[in-house]
Design a protein around this motif. Structure first.
Motif, PDB file in Angstrom:
ATOM      1  N   PHE A 263       1.044  -1.260  -0.115  1.00  0.00           N
ATOM      2  CA  PHE A 263       0.170  -0.232  -0.117  1.00  0.00           C
ATOM      3  C   PHE A 263       0.956   1.241   0.088  1.00  0.00           C
ATOM      4  O   PHE A 263       0.518   1.949  -0.940  1.00  0.00           O
ATOM      5  CB  PHE A 263      -0.352  -0.075   1.288  1.00  0.00           C
ATOM      6  CG  PHE A 263      -2.443  -0.840   0.777  1.00  0.00           C
ATOM      7  CD1 PHE A 263      -3.002  -0.315   0.576  1.00  0.00           C
ATOM      8  CD2 PHE A 263      -2.187  -2.258   1.392  1.00  0.00           C
ATOM      9  CE1 PHE A 263      -4.514  -1.113   0.254  1.00  0.00           C
ATOM     10  CE2 PHE A 263      -3.494  -3.221   1.528  1.00  0.00           C
ATOM     11  CZ  PHE A 263      -4.135  -2.173   0.603  1.00  0.00           C
ATOM     12  N   ALA A 264       2.358   1.343   0.517  1.00  0.00           N
ATOM     13  CA  ALA A 264       3.545   2.432   0.551  1.00  0.00           C
ATOM     14  C   ALA A 264       3.183   2.407  -0.463  1.00  0.00           C
ATOM     15  O   ALA A 264       3.714   3.781  -1.359  1.00  0.00           O
ATOM     16  CB  ALA A 264       3.899   1.604   1.221  1.00  0.00           C
ATOM     17  N   ASP A 265       3.652   1.480  -1.232  1.00  0.00           N
ATOM     18  CA  ASP A 265       4.160   1.598  -3.000  1.00  0.00           C
ATOM     19  C   ASP A 265       2.971   2.563  -3.977  1.00  0.00           C
ATOM     20  O   ASP A 265       3.455   2.660  -4.407  1.00  0.00           O
ATOM     21  CB  ASP A 265       5.051   0.665  -3.232  1.00  0.00           C
ATOM     22  CG  ASP A 265       6.289   0.088  -2.779  1.00  0.00           C
ATOM     23  OD1 ASP A 265       6.988   1.157  -2.070  1.00  0.00           O
ATOM     24  OD2 ASP A 265       6.935  -1.240  -2.582  1.00  0.00           O
ATOM     25  N   ALA A 266       1.926   2.302  -3.308  1.00  0.00           N
ATOM     26  CA  ALA A 266       0.979   1.984  -4.103  1.00  0.00           C
ATOM     27  C   ALA A 266       0.519   3.431  -4.342  1.00  0.00           C
ATOM     28  O   ALA A 266       0.074   3.853  -5.453  1.00  0.00           O
ATOM     29  CB  ALA A 266      -0.181   1.312  -3.628  1.00  0.00           C
ATOM     30  N   GLU A 267       0.515   3.690  -2.678  1.00  0.00           N
ATOM     31  CA  GLU A 267       0.532   5.374  -2.552  1.00  0.00           C
ATOM     32  C   GLU A 267       1.889   6.456  -3.819  1.00  0.00           C
ATOM     33  O   GLU A 267       1.260   6.981  -4.083  1.00  0.00           O
ATOM     34  CB  GLU A 267       0.350   5.821  -1.520  1.00  0.00           C
ATOM     35  CG  GLU A 267      -0.211   7.244  -0.437  1.00  0.00           C
ATOM     36  CD  GLU A 267       0.558   7.263   0.321  1.00  0.00           C
ATOM     37  OE1 GLU A 267      -0.221   8.733   0.801  1.00  0.00           O
ATOM     38  OE2 GLU A 267       0.309   6.447   1.491  1.00  0.00           O
ATOM     39  N   ARG A 268       2.697   5.281  -3.401  1.00  0.00           N
ATOM     40  CA  ARG A 268       3.907   6.562  -4.007  1.00  0.00           C
ATOM     41  C   ARG A 268       3.608   6.136  -5.359  1.00  0.00           C
ATOM     42  O   ARG A 268       4.655   7.538  -6.869  1.00  0.00           O
ATOM     43  CB  ARG A 268       5.063   5.625  -3.277  1.00  0.00           C
ATOM     44  CG  ARG A 268       7.183   6.308  -4.299  1.00  0.00           C
ATOM     45  CD  ARG A 268       7.524   5.991  -3.457  1.00  0.00           C
ATOM     46  NE  ARG A 268       8.963   6.721  -4.073  1.00  0.00           N
ATOM     47  CZ  ARG A 268       9.510   8.087  -3.522  1.00  0.00           C
ATOM     48  NH1 ARG A 268       8.727   8.356  -3.109  1.00  0.00           N
ATOM     49  NH2 ARG A 268      10.554   8.814  -4.490  1.00  0.00           N
ATOM     50  N   LEU A 269       3.189   5.620  -5.944  1.00  0.00           N
ATOM     51  CA  LEU A 269       3.008   5.482  -7.191  1.00  0.00           C
ATOM     52  C   LEU A 269       1.710   5.966  -7.354  1.00  0.00           C
ATOM     53  O   LEU A 269       1.736   6.725  -9.105  1.00  0.00           O
ATOM     54  CB  LEU A 269       2.748   3.544  -8.102  1.00  0.00           C
ATOM     55  CG  LEU A 269       2.968   3.673  -9.424  1.00  0.00           C
ATOM     56  CD1 LEU A 269       3.915   4.043 -10.604  1.00  0.00           C
ATOM     57  CD2 LEU A 269       2.209   1.410  -9.349  1.00  0.00           C
ATOM     58  N   ASP A 270       0.955   6.307  -7.714  1.00  0.00           N
ATOM     59  CA  ASP A 270      -0.223   7.222  -7.386  1.00  0.00           C
ATOM     60  C   ASP A 270       0.669   8.872  -7.669  1.00  0.00           C
ATOM     61  O   ASP A 270      -0.048   9.646  -8.447  1.00  0.00           O
ATOM     62  CB  ASP A 270      -1.156   7.208  -6.624  1.00  0.00           C
ATOM     63  CG  ASP A 270      -2.068   6.130  -6.552  1.00  0.00           C
ATOM     64  OD1 ASP A 270      -2.033   5.487  -7.021  1.00  0.00           O
ATOM     65  OD2 ASP A 270      -2.916   5.939  -5.539  1.00  0.00           O
ATOM     66  N   ARG A 271       1.469   8.817  -6.333  1.00  0.00           N
ATOM     67  CA  ARG A 271       1.713  10.772  -6.787  1.00  0.00           C
ATOM     68  C   ARG A 271       2.877   9.878  -8.338  1.00  0.00           C
ATOM     69  O   ARG A 271       2.547  11.562  -8.795  1.00  0.00           O
ATOM     70  CB  ARG A 271       2.972  10.686  -5.159  1.00  0.00           C
ATOM     71  CG  ARG A 271       1.375  10.526  -4.303  1.00  0.00           C
ATOM     72  CD  ARG A 271       2.423  10.608  -3.137  1.00  0.00           C
ATOM     73  NE  ARG A 271       1.888  10.921  -1.541  1.00  0.00           N
ATOM     74  CZ  ARG A 271       0.339  12.236  -1.483  1.00  0.00           C
ATOM     75  NH1 ARG A 271       1.188  13.413  -1.832  1.00  0.00           N
ATOM     76  NH2 ARG A 271       0.605  11.811  -0.247  1.00  0.00           N
ATOM     77  N   LEU A 272       3.405   9.644  -8.202  1.00  0.00           N
ATOM     78  CA  LEU A 272       5.038  10.135  -9.784  1.00  0.00           C
ATOM     79  C   LEU A 272       3.735   9.746 -10.537  1.00  0.00           C
ATOM     80  O   LEU A 272       3.852  10.484 -12.100  1.00  0.00           O
ATOM     81  CB  LEU A 272       5.107   8.571  -9.409  1.00  0.00           C
ATOM     82  CG  LEU A 272       6.040   8.292  -8.522  1.00  0.00           C
ATOM     83  CD1 LEU A 272       7.461   6.901  -8.076  1.00  0.00           C
ATOM     84  CD2 LEU A 272       7.912   9.413  -8.510  1.00  0.00           C
ATOM     85  N   ALA A 273       2.574   9.304 -10.414  1.00  0.00           N
ATOM     86  CA  ALA A 273       1.918   9.025 -11.455  1.00  0.00           C
ATOM     87  C   ALA A 273       1.267  10.616 -11.692  1.00  0.00           C
ATOM     88  O   ALA A 273       0.813  11.354 -12.868  1.00  0.00           O
ATOM     89  CB  ALA A 273       0.232   7.958 -11.253  1.00  0.00           C
ATOM     90  N   LEU A 274       0.442  11.179 -11.000  1.00  0.00           N
ATOM     91  CA  LEU A 274       0.892  12.497 -10.625  1.00  0.00           C
ATOM     92  C   LEU A 274       1.128  13.323 -11.406  1.00  0.00           C
ATOM     93  O   LEU A 274       1.431  14.432 -12.387  1.00  0.00           O
ATOM     94  CB  LEU A 274      -0.436  12.866  -9.346  1.00  0.00           C
ATOM     95  CG  LEU A 274      -1.015  14.007  -9.632  1.00  0.00           C
ATOM     96  CD1 LEU A 274      -2.224  14.437 -10.110  1.00  0.00           C
ATOM     97  CD2 LEU A 274      -1.299  14.361  -7.756  1.00  0.00           C
ATOM     98  N   ALA A 275       2.442  13.559 -10.675  1.00  0.00           N
ATOM     99  CA  ALA A 275       4.154  14.450 -11.115  1.00  0.00           C
ATOM    100  C   ALA A 275       4.264  13.980 -12.824  1.00  0.00           C
ATOM    101  O   ALA A 275       4.263  14.687 -13.350  1.00  0.00           O
ATOM    102  CB  ALA A 275       4.989  13.922 -10.312  1.00  0.00           C
ATOM    103  N   THR A 276       4.294  12.382 -13.529  1.00  0.00           N
ATOM    104  CA  THR A 276       3.809  12.361 -14.722  1.00  0.00           C
ATOM    105  C   THR A 276       3.124  12.989 -15.576  1.00  0.00           C
ATOM    106  O   THR A 276       2.932  13.548 -16.710  1.00  0.00           O
ATOM    107  CB  THR A 276       3.788  10.986 -15.455  1.00  0.00           C
ATOM    108  OG1 THR A 276       5.009  10.594 -14.887  1.00  0.00           O
ATOM    109  CG2 THR A 276       4.118  10.217 -16.511  1.00  0.00           C
ATOM    110  N   ARG A 277       1.212  13.393 -14.998  1.00  0.00           N
ATOM    111  CA  ARG A 277       0.465  13.773 -15.914  1.00  0.00           C
ATOM    112  C   ARG A 277       1.070  15.325 -16.263  1.00  0.00           C
ATOM    113  O   ARG A 277       0.590  15.634 -16.963  1.00  0.00           O
ATOM    114  CB  ARG A 277      -0.320  13.987 -15.046  1.00  0.00           C
ATOM    115  CG  ARG A 277      -1.025  11.959 -15.195  1.00  0.00           C
ATOM    116  CD  ARG A 277      -3.198  12.537 -14.245  1.00  0.00           C
ATOM    117  NE  ARG A 277      -3.627  13.134 -15.368  1.00  0.00           N
ATOM    118  CZ  ARG A 277      -4.699  13.319 -15.104  1.00  0.00           C
ATOM    119  NH1 ARG A 277      -5.521  12.636 -13.574  1.00  0.00           N
ATOM    120  NH2 ARG A 277      -5.394  14.191 -15.587  1.00  0.00           N
TER     121      ARG A 277
END
Length: 297
Positions: free
Chosen positions: A183-197
Protein backbone atom coordinates in the motif's frame (compact mmCIF):
# COMPACT_ATOMS: atom_id res chain seq x y z
CA UNK A 1 -33.70 -21.92 -11.56
CA UNK A 2 -31.33 -19.07 -10.91
CA UNK A 3 -29.20 -18.71 -14.12
CA UNK A 4 -26.15 -17.81 -11.98
CA UNK A 5 -26.24 -21.22 -10.36
CA UNK A 6 -25.10 -22.78 -13.64
CA UNK A 7 -21.75 -20.96 -13.56
CA UNK A 8 -21.07 -20.46 -9.86
CA UNK A 9 -18.31 -22.66 -8.32
CA UNK A 10 -19.73 -25.59 -6.40
CA UNK A 11 -17.99 -24.56 -3.18
CA UNK A 12 -19.43 -21.01 -3.19
CA UNK A 13 -23.02 -20.93 -1.84
CA UNK A 14 -25.43 -18.55 -3.50
CA UNK A 15 -26.98 -16.44 -0.76
CA UNK A 16 -30.51 -15.20 -1.18
CA UNK A 17 -30.60 -11.54 -2.25
CA UNK A 18 -31.42 -9.10 0.55
CA UNK A 19 -34.76 -7.33 0.66
CA UNK A 20 -34.84 -4.21 -1.48
CA UNK A 21 -36.56 -1.97 1.06
CA UNK A 22 -33.99 -0.05 3.11
CA UNK A 23 -34.85 1.09 6.64
CA UNK A 24 -35.65 4.74 7.03
CA UNK A 25 -32.67 6.86 8.04
CA UNK A 26 -33.06 9.33 10.92
CA UNK A 27 -32.54 12.98 10.09
CA UNK A 28 -29.13 14.34 11.15
CA UNK A 29 -29.03 16.58 14.21
CA UNK A 30 -29.57 20.26 13.38
CA UNK A 31 -26.13 21.19 14.68
CA UNK A 32 -24.32 18.90 12.24
CA UNK A 33 -26.66 18.75 9.26
CA UNK A 34 -24.77 21.43 7.33
CA UNK A 35 -21.28 20.43 8.42
CA UNK A 36 -18.94 19.97 5.42
CA UNK A 37 -16.47 17.06 5.38
CA UNK A 38 -12.90 17.99 6.27
CA UNK A 39 -10.53 18.79 3.40
CA UNK A 40 -7.99 16.08 2.54
CA UNK A 41 -4.75 16.51 4.43
CA UNK A 42 -1.72 16.61 2.11
CA UNK A 43 0.73 17.42 4.86
CA UNK A 44 2.09 13.90 4.77
CA UNK A 45 3.17 14.07 1.11
CA UNK A 46 6.92 13.46 0.64
CA UNK A 47 8.80 16.66 -0.02
CA UNK A 48 10.29 15.25 -3.23
CA UNK A 49 6.89 14.43 -4.75
CA UNK A 50 5.08 17.65 -5.69
CA UNK A 51 1.36 17.46 -6.29
CA UNK A 52 0.72 19.43 -9.50
CA UNK A 53 -2.78 20.34 -10.55
CA UNK A 54 -3.88 17.52 -12.86
CA UNK A 55 -4.55 18.61 -16.45
CA UNK A 56 -8.00 18.37 -17.98
CA UNK A 57 -8.79 15.06 -19.63
CA UNK A 58 -7.98 15.28 -23.34
CA UNK A 59 -11.09 14.16 -25.22
CA UNK A 60 -9.03 13.97 -28.39
CA UNK A 61 -6.91 11.05 -27.25
CA UNK A 62 -5.27 9.37 -30.17
CA UNK A 63 -5.16 12.49 -32.32
CA UNK A 64 -2.48 12.67 -34.97
CA UNK A 65 0.21 15.33 -34.81
CA UNK A 66 1.68 14.55 -38.24
CA UNK A 67 2.11 17.77 -40.24
CA UNK A 68 0.78 16.07 -43.37
CA UNK A 69 -1.04 12.94 -44.36
CA UNK A 70 -3.75 11.03 -42.51
CA UNK A 71 -3.36 10.17 -38.82
CA UNK A 72 -2.01 6.76 -37.92
CA UNK A 73 -4.81 4.91 -36.16
CA UNK A 74 -6.33 8.10 -34.75
CA UNK A 75 -9.68 8.04 -33.05
CA UNK A 76 -12.31 9.12 -35.64
CA UNK A 77 -13.15 12.79 -35.32
CA UNK A 78 -10.41 13.41 -32.73
CA UNK A 79 -7.97 15.26 -34.97
CA UNK A 80 -9.73 18.57 -34.34
CA UNK A 81 -9.51 18.31 -30.55
CA UNK A 82 -7.48 20.89 -28.66
CA UNK A 83 -4.19 20.28 -26.95
CA UNK A 84 -0.51 20.87 -27.46
CA UNK A 85 -0.61 19.42 -30.97
CA UNK A 86 -2.75 22.34 -32.16
CA UNK A 87 0.36 24.55 -32.36
CA UNK A 88 2.79 21.83 -33.43
CA UNK A 89 4.15 18.77 -31.63
CA UNK A 90 5.88 19.36 -28.32
CA UNK A 91 8.24 16.63 -27.12
CA UNK A 92 9.94 16.56 -23.74
CA UNK A 93 13.50 15.24 -23.58
CA UNK A 94 16.04 15.19 -20.76
CA UNK A 95 19.37 16.89 -21.14
CA UNK A 96 22.25 14.45 -21.59
CA UNK A 97 23.45 15.33 -18.07
CA UNK A 98 20.24 13.78 -16.68
CA UNK A 99 20.70 10.40 -18.36
CA UNK A 100 22.13 8.49 -15.43
CA UNK A 101 24.45 5.64 -16.31
CA UNK A 102 24.65 6.21 -20.07
CA UNK A 103 28.15 6.20 -21.48
CA UNK A 104 29.54 9.24 -23.29
CA UNK A 105 28.88 7.64 -26.69
CA UNK A 106 25.28 6.88 -25.79
CA UNK A 107 24.76 10.40 -24.49
CA UNK A 108 26.09 11.73 -27.79
CA UNK A 109 23.78 9.40 -29.74
CA UNK A 110 20.78 10.56 -27.72
CA UNK A 111 21.71 14.21 -28.20
CA UNK A 112 21.93 13.57 -31.95
CA UNK A 113 18.45 11.99 -31.97
CA UNK A 114 17.12 14.94 -30.00
CA UNK A 115 18.61 17.36 -32.51
CA UNK A 116 17.23 15.39 -35.47
CA UNK A 117 13.68 15.40 -34.14
CA UNK A 118 13.94 19.13 -33.44
CA UNK A 119 15.05 19.66 -37.05
CA UNK A 120 11.72 18.23 -38.27
CA UNK A 121 9.84 21.14 -36.66
CA UNK A 122 9.04 19.46 -33.36
CA UNK A 123 9.43 21.74 -30.33
CA UNK A 124 11.80 19.94 -27.94
CA UNK A 125 11.41 20.92 -24.29
CA UNK A 126 13.88 20.13 -21.49
CA UNK A 127 12.38 17.88 -18.81
CA UNK A 128 13.49 15.99 -15.72
CA UNK A 129 12.36 12.36 -16.15
CA UNK A 130 12.58 11.54 -12.43
CA UNK A 131 8.90 10.54 -11.99
CA UNK A 132 9.20 7.93 -14.73
CA UNK A 133 12.51 6.53 -13.49
CA UNK A 134 11.37 6.33 -9.86
CA UNK A 135 8.13 4.65 -10.87
CA UNK A 136 10.03 2.08 -12.92
CA UNK A 137 12.26 1.27 -9.96
CA UNK A 138 9.16 0.19 -7.99
CA UNK A 139 8.45 -2.74 -10.32
CA UNK A 140 11.16 -4.99 -8.92
CA UNK A 141 12.53 -2.81 -6.12
CA UNK A 142 9.32 -2.66 -4.10
CA UNK A 143 6.33 -4.71 -3.02
CA UNK A 144 4.75 -4.93 -6.49
CA UNK A 145 7.03 -7.87 -7.23
CA UNK A 146 4.77 -9.88 -4.89
CA UNK A 147 2.49 -10.27 -7.92
CA UNK A 148 5.14 -12.55 -9.43
CA UNK A 149 5.15 -14.71 -6.34
CA UNK A 150 1.36 -14.89 -6.37
CA UNK A 151 1.49 -16.07 -9.99
CA UNK A 152 4.27 -18.68 -9.88
CA UNK A 153 5.58 -18.80 -6.32
CA UNK A 154 4.01 -22.17 -5.53
CA UNK A 155 5.60 -23.76 -8.59
CA UNK A 156 9.00 -22.18 -7.91
CA UNK A 157 9.00 -23.43 -4.32
CA UNK A 158 7.99 -26.93 -5.40
CA UNK A 159 10.41 -27.18 -8.38
CA UNK A 160 13.52 -25.12 -7.52
CA UNK A 161 15.73 -27.20 -9.85
CA UNK A 162 13.51 -26.37 -12.84
CA UNK A 163 13.75 -22.59 -12.41
CA UNK A 164 16.48 -20.23 -13.55
CA UNK A 165 18.45 -19.34 -10.39
CA UNK A 166 18.12 -15.58 -10.91
CA UNK A 167 14.37 -15.87 -11.44
CA UNK A 168 14.13 -18.10 -8.38
CA UNK A 169 15.89 -15.49 -6.22
CA UNK A 170 13.49 -12.78 -7.38
CA UNK A 171 10.41 -14.93 -6.71
CA UNK A 172 11.71 -16.08 -3.31
CA UNK A 173 12.43 -12.50 -2.26
CA UNK A 174 8.96 -11.47 -3.42
CA UNK A 175 7.45 -13.74 -0.78
CA UNK A 176 8.73 -11.38 1.93
CA UNK A 177 6.73 -8.37 0.67
CA UNK A 178 4.19 -7.09 3.18
CA UNK A 179 0.70 -5.70 2.73
CA UNK A 180 1.73 -2.40 4.30
CA UNK A 181 4.67 -2.21 1.91
CA UNK A 182 2.36 -2.79 -1.03
CA UNK A 183 0.00 0.00 0.00
CA UNK A 184 2.92 2.37 0.64
CA UNK A 185 4.28 1.66 -2.85
CA UNK A 186 0.81 2.02 -4.39
CA UNK A 187 0.45 5.46 -2.81
CA UNK A 188 3.90 6.47 -4.00
CA UNK A 189 3.06 5.26 -7.52
CA UNK A 190 -0.12 7.35 -7.47
CA UNK A 191 1.94 10.44 -6.65
CA UNK A 192 4.49 9.63 -9.35
CA UNK A 193 1.65 9.09 -11.84
CA UNK A 194 0.27 12.52 -10.93
CA UNK A 195 3.72 14.07 -11.42
CA UNK A 196 3.95 12.30 -14.80
CA UNK A 197 0.58 13.75 -15.80
CA UNK A 198 2.04 17.11 -14.91
CA UNK A 199 4.88 16.49 -17.38
CA UNK A 200 2.41 15.63 -20.16
CA UNK A 201 0.18 18.62 -19.42
CA UNK A 202 2.10 20.69 -21.96
CA UNK A 203 3.64 17.90 -24.03
CA UNK A 204 2.52 15.53 -26.76
CA UNK A 205 5.22 12.96 -26.04
CA UNK A 206 8.51 12.28 -24.26
CA UNK A 207 11.77 11.13 -25.88
CA UNK A 208 13.98 8.76 -23.87
CA UNK A 209 16.68 6.16 -24.58
CA UNK A 210 15.39 2.59 -24.66
CA UNK A 211 18.11 1.20 -22.42
CA UNK A 212 21.28 2.09 -20.56
CA UNK A 213 23.63 -0.30 -22.34
CA UNK A 214 23.94 -3.60 -24.17
CA UNK A 215 25.67 -5.93 -21.71
CA UNK A 216 27.81 -8.84 -22.78
CA UNK A 217 26.78 -12.41 -22.07
CA UNK A 218 29.62 -12.63 -19.56
CA UNK A 219 28.36 -9.54 -17.73
CA UNK A 220 24.85 -10.99 -17.50
CA UNK A 221 26.15 -14.33 -16.25
CA UNK A 222 28.17 -12.55 -13.56
CA UNK A 223 25.34 -10.26 -12.42
CA UNK A 224 22.05 -11.28 -14.05
CA UNK A 225 19.71 -9.28 -11.83
CA UNK A 226 21.80 -6.11 -11.85
CA UNK A 227 22.38 -6.11 -15.61
CA UNK A 228 18.72 -6.77 -16.37
CA UNK A 229 17.71 -3.98 -14.01
CA UNK A 230 19.86 -1.59 -16.04
CA UNK A 231 18.29 -2.87 -19.28
CA UNK A 232 14.85 -1.92 -18.00
CA UNK A 233 15.75 1.39 -16.34
CA UNK A 234 13.97 3.41 -19.06
CA UNK A 235 11.11 1.01 -19.83
CA UNK A 236 9.76 -0.61 -16.63
CA UNK A 237 7.73 2.50 -15.81
CA UNK A 238 5.61 2.24 -18.97
CA UNK A 239 2.97 -0.22 -17.75
CA UNK A 240 2.97 1.11 -14.20
CA UNK A 241 2.22 4.65 -15.41
CA UNK A 242 -0.23 3.49 -18.11
CA UNK A 243 1.79 4.87 -21.01
CA UNK A 244 2.35 3.70 -24.58
CA UNK A 245 5.65 3.77 -26.44
CA UNK A 246 7.23 3.35 -29.85
CA UNK A 247 10.86 2.17 -29.82
CA UNK A 248 13.12 2.67 -32.80
CA UNK A 249 16.81 2.43 -33.73
CA UNK A 250 18.81 5.64 -33.53
CA UNK A 251 22.33 4.81 -34.63
CA UNK A 252 25.20 3.07 -32.87
CA UNK A 253 27.21 3.55 -29.69
CA UNK A 254 29.90 1.59 -27.89
CA UNK A 255 30.18 -0.83 -30.79
CA UNK A 256 26.50 -1.78 -30.72
CA UNK A 257 23.04 -0.52 -31.54
CA UNK A 258 21.48 2.50 -29.85
CA UNK A 259 17.75 3.17 -29.70
CA UNK A 260 15.26 5.75 -28.50
CA UNK A 261 11.58 5.61 -27.64
CA UNK A 262 8.66 7.99 -27.96
CA UNK A 263 6.33 7.81 -24.94
CA UNK A 264 2.79 9.12 -24.72
CA UNK A 265 -0.18 8.69 -22.37
CA UNK A 266 -2.53 5.73 -22.75
CA UNK A 267 -4.63 5.78 -25.94
CA UNK A 268 -2.28 8.31 -27.54
CA UNK A 269 -0.67 5.56 -29.61
CA UNK A 270 -1.23 7.47 -32.85
CA UNK A 271 0.58 10.50 -31.45
CA UNK A 272 3.61 8.42 -30.45
CA UNK A 273 3.64 6.68 -33.84
CA UNK A 274 3.39 9.95 -35.77
CA UNK A 275 6.26 11.57 -33.87
CA UNK A 276 8.38 8.45 -34.24
CA UNK A 277 7.64 8.52 -37.97
CA UNK A 278 8.97 12.09 -38.14
CA UNK A 279 12.23 10.92 -36.64
CA UNK A 280 12.41 7.80 -38.82
CA UNK A 281 11.79 9.83 -41.98
CA UNK A 282 14.55 12.35 -41.21
CA UNK A 283 17.06 12.15 -44.08
CA UNK A 284 19.86 12.90 -41.63
CA UNK A 285 19.14 9.81 -39.54
CA UNK A 286 21.89 7.15 -39.55
CA UNK A 287 21.32 4.23 -41.89
CA UNK A 288 19.93 1.16 -40.13
CA UNK A 289 18.39 -1.88 -41.87
CA UNK A 290 16.29 -2.77 -38.84
CA UNK A 291 12.65 -1.61 -39.06
CA UNK A 292 10.99 0.56 -36.47
CA UNK A 293 9.50 -1.56 -33.70
CA UNK A 294 6.32 -0.46 -31.94
CA UNK A 295 5.81 -1.34 -28.30
CA UNK A 296 2.23 -0.81 -27.20
CA UNK A 297 1.80 -0.80 -23.43
Amino acid sequence: ADPLSRVAPADVPLAAPPAQTAPAQPAPPAATAATAPPAPDQAGAPADLPLPTPPAIDVGRGRSVSPSGPPIGAVPGAATAGGPAASGPRVGAPATSALGELTDERRAAFAAARDRIAATGVKVVDINPWPLLQAGALLYGGAFVAERHAAVGEFVEAHPDEVDPAVGRIIDAAATATASGYFADAERLDRLALATRGLFADLDAILLPTTVAQPTIAAVEANPIGENAKLGAYTTHTNLLDLCAVAMPAGEADGGQFGVQILAPAFHDAVAADIAALLAADPGAPANPRPMVALWA
